[in-house]
Design a protein around this motif. Structure first.
Motif, mmCIF file in Angstrom:
data_model
loop_
_atom_site.group_PDB
_atom_site.id
_atom_site.type_symbol
_atom_site.label_atom_id
_atom_site.label_comp_id
_atom_site.label_asym_id
_atom_site.label_seq_id
_atom_site.Cartn_x
_atom_site.Cartn_y
_atom_site.Cartn_z
ATOM 1 N N PRO A 15 22.424 5.362 -12.070
ATOM 2 C CA PRO A 15 23.227 6.458 -11.485
ATOM 3 C C PRO A 15 23.734 7.453 -12.524
ATOM 4 O O PRO A 15 23.889 8.641 -12.208
ATOM 5 N N THR A 16 23.977 6.998 -13.740
ATOM 6 C CA THR A 16 24.366 7.934 -14.796
ATOM 7 C C THR A 16 23.221 8.906 -15.084
ATOM 8 O O THR A 16 23.441 10.116 -15.265
ATOM 9 N N ALA A 17 21.992 8.389 -15.104
ATOM 10 C CA ALA A 17 20.834 9.252 -15.337
ATOM 11 C C ALA A 17 20.644 10.237 -14.188
ATOM 12 O O ALA A 17 20.238 11.394 -14.406
ATOM 13 N N VAL A 18 20.929 9.812 -12.960
ATOM 14 C CA VAL A 18 20.823 10.721 -11.817
ATOM 15 C C VAL A 18 21.730 11.935 -12.024
ATOM 16 O O VAL A 18 21.324 13.090 -11.814
ATOM 17 N N GLN A 19 22.953 11.700 -12.451
ATOM 18 C CA GLN A 19 23.879 12.809 -12.686
ATOM 19 C C GLN A 19 23.390 13.689 -13.834
ATOM 20 O O GLN A 19 23.438 14.925 -13.752
ATOM 21 N N LEU A 20 22.912 13.058 -14.897
ATOM 22 C CA LEU A 20 22.454 13.825 -16.050
ATOM 23 C C LEU A 20 21.293 14.743 -15.671
ATOM 24 O O LEU A 20 21.269 15.933 -16.022
ATOM 25 N N PHE A 21 20.341 14.226 -14.902
ATOM 26 C CA PHE A 21 19.194 15.058 -14.513
ATOM 27 C C PHE A 21 19.605 16.125 -13.502
ATOM 28 O O PHE A 21 19.013 17.213 -13.466
ATOM 29 N N ALA A 22 20.615 15.845 -12.681
ATOM 30 C CA ALA A 22 21.114 16.882 -11.767
ATOM 31 C C ALA A 22 21.723 18.031 -12.557
ATOM 32 O O ALA A 22 21.529 19.216 -12.205
ATOM 33 N N TRP A 23 22.450 17.722 -13.623
ATOM 34 C CA TRP A 23 23.027 18.795 -14.453
ATOM 35 C C TRP A 23 21.935 19.595 -15.151
ATOM 36 O O TRP A 23 21.989 20.825 -15.200
ATOM 37 N N LEU A 24 20.920 18.907 -15.688
ATOM 38 C CA LEU A 24 19.821 19.612 -16.338
ATOM 39 C C LEU A 24 19.060 20.482 -15.338
ATOM 40 O O LEU A 24 18.670 21.620 -15.647
ATOM 41 N N ALA A 25 18.856 19.954 -14.114
ATOM 42 C CA ALA A 25 18.153 20.729 -13.089
ATOM 43 C C ALA A 25 18.963 21.956 -12.676
ATOM 44 O O ALA A 25 18.397 23.027 -12.399
ATOM 45 N N THR A 26 20.279 21.815 -12.628
ATOM 46 C CA THR A 26 21.126 22.965 -12.283
ATOM 47 C C THR A 26 20.982 24.067 -13.326
ATOM 48 O O THR A 26 20.864 25.257 -12.989
#
Length: 812
Positions: free
Chosen positions: A346-357
């Motif tokens: 779940p930490t990686a999910v948030q990190l990739f969401a920030w990068l995608a944003t």
């Protein structure tokens, strides 16, 4: 919710006149009146300011540590002094800085982001602040007097037991931290109820700001994570003060019980610290991923929310991650190792969401985004070493070395400090009313970033080469160069933070003035004047059908709810799921009650600290009497005009008052503490040496009678039987405790006595609440009824506990 009958509308107020009327209602009095402040803006600022003072103290303590370790066999500090300094460094940073700082940030921001005027329980916020301040001062005073705790910020037994730490040092930690944690539990209840019950009209859960979701999850984690630590601290203090052997293996206890109770709190705490930072990142990154005036939505909003919830859930399933070297069975090692690695998902999910944003927009690399970049670089490195430590073979090699110290600081500095600095630069215009100008900002960031990596990167190597942590001296010449570099890096980091502090002060003092929303964020906290008025919003916002937010100009003109001041501090109560208006919550005005209650609470802890046990019951009575004074409510009509054609009940008449939610949450935290106590007793029965005991206590039939009386409470209306049954239950438990012998000889009778005492205390509180309920109208007795039933369930559990514990010990 009903339609308002056709009556002549009051004359509209001009924005200036409305502002003046609301300020008279909501403002904090000057002078001594500031001590009575309950406004969330004032309390939030105080939390953050005091937390930064403690951060400065913790940083200076770190510099003392690095000075000692800069060379071999340094004469800078004696071993005892060094032990106090490293214990207080960890204690200050973990308990007095990180958690209180985000509590203050949340108290300041959440009402503004949610579109409400204040927190649900302003007096509880003020009480939590005073408890935090007084508890922290106890710890700092002990440091200055040379009697600070010296057994590590984790206080492992048996080092922290009375045998090996006979002075007052360990008592300062146990009682001071328990005092501070009252503040944390108060904040948890405050945050959860505010987020669920007080938002802008029409703000459903799926429209909430992402920071509100983060704080909702964190509030739940605090509510369930802190009780095990509080319980463990109480049990260890009872062992030190009265000899009950919960952690003494020679008398049926087990030192590992402390580790279980501590890390049931300790590992969720890492994510309690990280998730508010994640909420800040999810707020800041979309703003700076689009040109000014445009809006770049957060990619994967629901995925990020799900990841936050998953992080909170998984964090409670890997506390043994810190105990791989204690002889845990292989199956347990495998389960907790998998859980420790799984939480990276779940930490990686948030990190990739920030990068995608950022990838989906056009990022502006302003100073807040520079700190976001610092977070990503440092935190990802710390996360990778965390996955390494989740693997049991590697952990057994690196356990208790400087590798773990480096990992911890990369995670905490990367995962909390950099996001909080981004938050400081982003919301500083809101606090100060001045827009930043970047003079020192770049130099301050790069100095901090370089200093952190210089300090902790080499510690991975010294750890892998065998240097254990908590050493005040070392002899291996191969470690000296890297330690010297780390010490120099520590001083560079200190210079960097000093530059950050100077930069923020200059920005707040000399920055450019502006009107609203300098970043073009378009969120509710920027739809108000800055610095914010005491009432936050001239009218409570109403979201459009598509979730559109009203403009600041419209709110100032009174286009919303509760725009006509009535002389009381009013906020809107909503349905937790849909955000539909349900009630008008009338808040208490500024009062000295939180301060007096915190002082009385501090008096209780000081009585325990200085062994003045005869005076402690008087302080308990004082605290109870002061809390009962809180229950006085302001008379108000059953139905009030909310504006916009709505007539809503006041919170007392609604049948779903915020106080009822608070009581449910308090019971959940209390039940967690009781479950931790039962878990501790079961753990001893299953694995501690010397079980079963030579002779089981024989409480006899009086120990069974409370269970029968508890059934009576559960089956009958509580108000009919509350006073006599709670008084009789209290008397029976007192008699059983008086007759219990051998509590200092073996952990079995000590555990039984602890469970019975726990139930007796709750019966006593039930008796007090029953007496209070007999003096209030029937529609206000819901809190007493809820507590009576909970206390009855505890009594049932306590009555059956001796049999269950004996069966468990004999089967094991």
């Amino acid at each position: 919710m009903t339609e308002r009958p056709m009556t002549p509308a009051p004359p509209p107020l001009s924005p200036i006149r409305r502002h003046k009327q609301l300020e008279r209602i909501w403002a904090t009095a000057p002078g001594w009146g500031r001590l009575a402040a309950v406004n969330h803006t004032v309390i939030g600022r105080r939390f953050m300011a005091v937390a930064l003072v403690f951060f400065t103290i913790g940083g200076l303590l770190a510099m003392l540590l690095r000075t000692q370790l800069a060379s071999r066999a340094s004469p800078f500090m004696e071993p005892g002094t060094y032990a106090q300094v490293f214990t207080m460094h960890g204690t200050v940073m973990m308990f007095l800085f990180a958690i209180p700082f985000f509590e203050g940030l949340a108290m300041y921001l959440l009402p503004k982001m949610l579109g409400t005027r204040d927190m649900a329980f302003p007096r509880l916020s003020a009480y939590g602040f005073w408890c935090y301040l007084f508890g922290g001062l106890i710890l700092i005073a002990a440091l200055l007097l040379g009697v600070a705790p010296d057994a590590g910020w984790f206080m492992y037994t048996p080092l922290s037991s009375g045998t090996y730490s006979p002075g007052i040092n360990a008592d300062v930690w146990l009682l001071g931290i328990t005092f501070v944690e009252i503040s944390a539990l108060s904040a948890a209840i405050e945050l959860i109820v505010t987020i669920l019950k007080s938002r802008a009209a029409g703000m459903s859960l799926d429209r909430m700001p992402i920071l509100a979701w983060a704080m909702l999850v964190v509030g739940g984690m605090m509510l369930l994570g802190f009780p095990p630590l509080i319980l463990g601290s109480i049990l260890l203090e009872v062992e030190r003060a009265f000899g009950l052997p919960f952690f003494d293996p020679t008398r049926g206890g087990d030192p590992l019980l402390w580790q279980h109770l501590f890390w049931l709190f300790g590992h969720p705490e890492v994510y309690i610290i990280f998730l508010p930072a994640a909420g800040v990142l999810s707020t800041v990154i979309p703003v700076f991923s689009a040109p000014p005036g445009a809006r770049q939505p957060l990619v994967g909003y629901r995925a990020v929310v799900a990841a936050m919830v998953a992080t909170g859930f998984l964090s409670f399933g890997l506390w043994v991650h810190h105990m791989f070297a204690t002889g845990i069975p292989h199956l347990g090692l495998a389960v907790f190792s998998i859980a420790s690695a799984l939480i990276a998902v779940p930490t990686a999910v948030q990190l990739f969401a920030w990068l995608a944003t950022m990838a989906a927009g056009r990022p502006r690399f302003s100073i807040p985004m520079l700190h976001v970049g610092g977070f990503m670089a440092v935190f990802v490195c710390g996360g990778l070493t965390g996955v390494m430590l989740a693997m049991v073979p590697f952990d057994l090699q690196a356990h208790d070395t400087h590798f773990v110290v480096a990992h911890l600081h990369y995670v905490l500095i990367g995962g909390f400090v950099f996001p909080m600095m981004a938050a400081a630069y982003y919301w500083l215009p809101h606090l100060s009313g001045r827009q930043p100008i970047w003079h020192l900002s770049h130099a301050a960031f790069w100095t901090v970033f370089a200093g952190i990596n210089i300090t902790f990167l080499g510690m991975h190597l010294t750890g892998l080469w065998g240097m254990t942590r908590r050493l005040d001296r070392y002899t291996d010449p191969g470690w000296e160069v890297l330690n010297f570099i780390s010490s120099m890096g520590g001083f560079v980091t200190t210079i960097g933070f000093a530059l950050v502090a100077l930069d923020l002060i200059l920005l707040a003092r000399f920055g450019r003035t502006f009107r609203r929303d300098p970043w073009g964020a378009g969120t509710l906290e920027w739809a108000m004047p800055t610095p914010p008025p005491s009432y936050a919003f001239a009218a409570v916002p109403v979201l459009g059908p598509d979730g559109a937010l009203p403009s600041g100009r419209a709110l100032a003109a009174g286009q919303g709810l509760l725009a006509q001041p009535r002389g009381e501090m009013e906020i809107l109560g909503v349905d937790p799921l849909s955000g539909a208006p349900r009630q008008i919550i009338i808040l208490p005005k500024p009062t000295f009650l939180p301060l007096w209650t915190a002082l009385a609470t501090g008096g209780f802890f000081l009585c325990l600290l200085f062994k003045i046990y005869a005076l402690a019951p008087l302080t308990v009575l004082a605290v109870t009497a002061l809390f009962l004074r809180w229950t006085r409510t302001t008379p108000a009509p059953a139905t009030l005009d909310a504006g916009g054609g709505l007539m809503l009940p006041n919170h007392v008449a609604s049948g779903d008052a915020p106080s009822l939610w608070a009581m449910r949450l308090a019971i959940a935290a209390d039940a967690t503490a009781f479950a931790s106590l039962v878990f501790g007793a079961a753990f001893l029965a299953l694995s501690a040496p010397g079980w079963p005991p030579p002779a089981w206590p024989q409480p006899g039939w009086p120990a069974l009678l409370p269970g029968a009386l508890a059934l009576l409470v559960l089956l009958m209306p509580a108000e009919r039987v509350a006073i006599p049954t709670q008084a009789l239950i209290l008397g029976l438990f007192a008699w059983v405790l008086w007759q219990t012998t051998g509590t200092t000889r073996h952990a079995a009778p000590a555990a039984l006595a602890a469970v019975w005492a726990y139930a007796a205390i709750h019966a006593g509180l039930g008796l007090i609440l029953a007496g209070w309920a007999s003096r209030v109208p029937p529609d206000q007795r819901h809190l007493s009824r809820l507590w009576q039933r909970y206390a009855a369930l505890l009594t049932l559990a306590a009555a059956g506990f001796p049999t269950a514990l004996r069966l468990l010990a004999e089967v094991a």
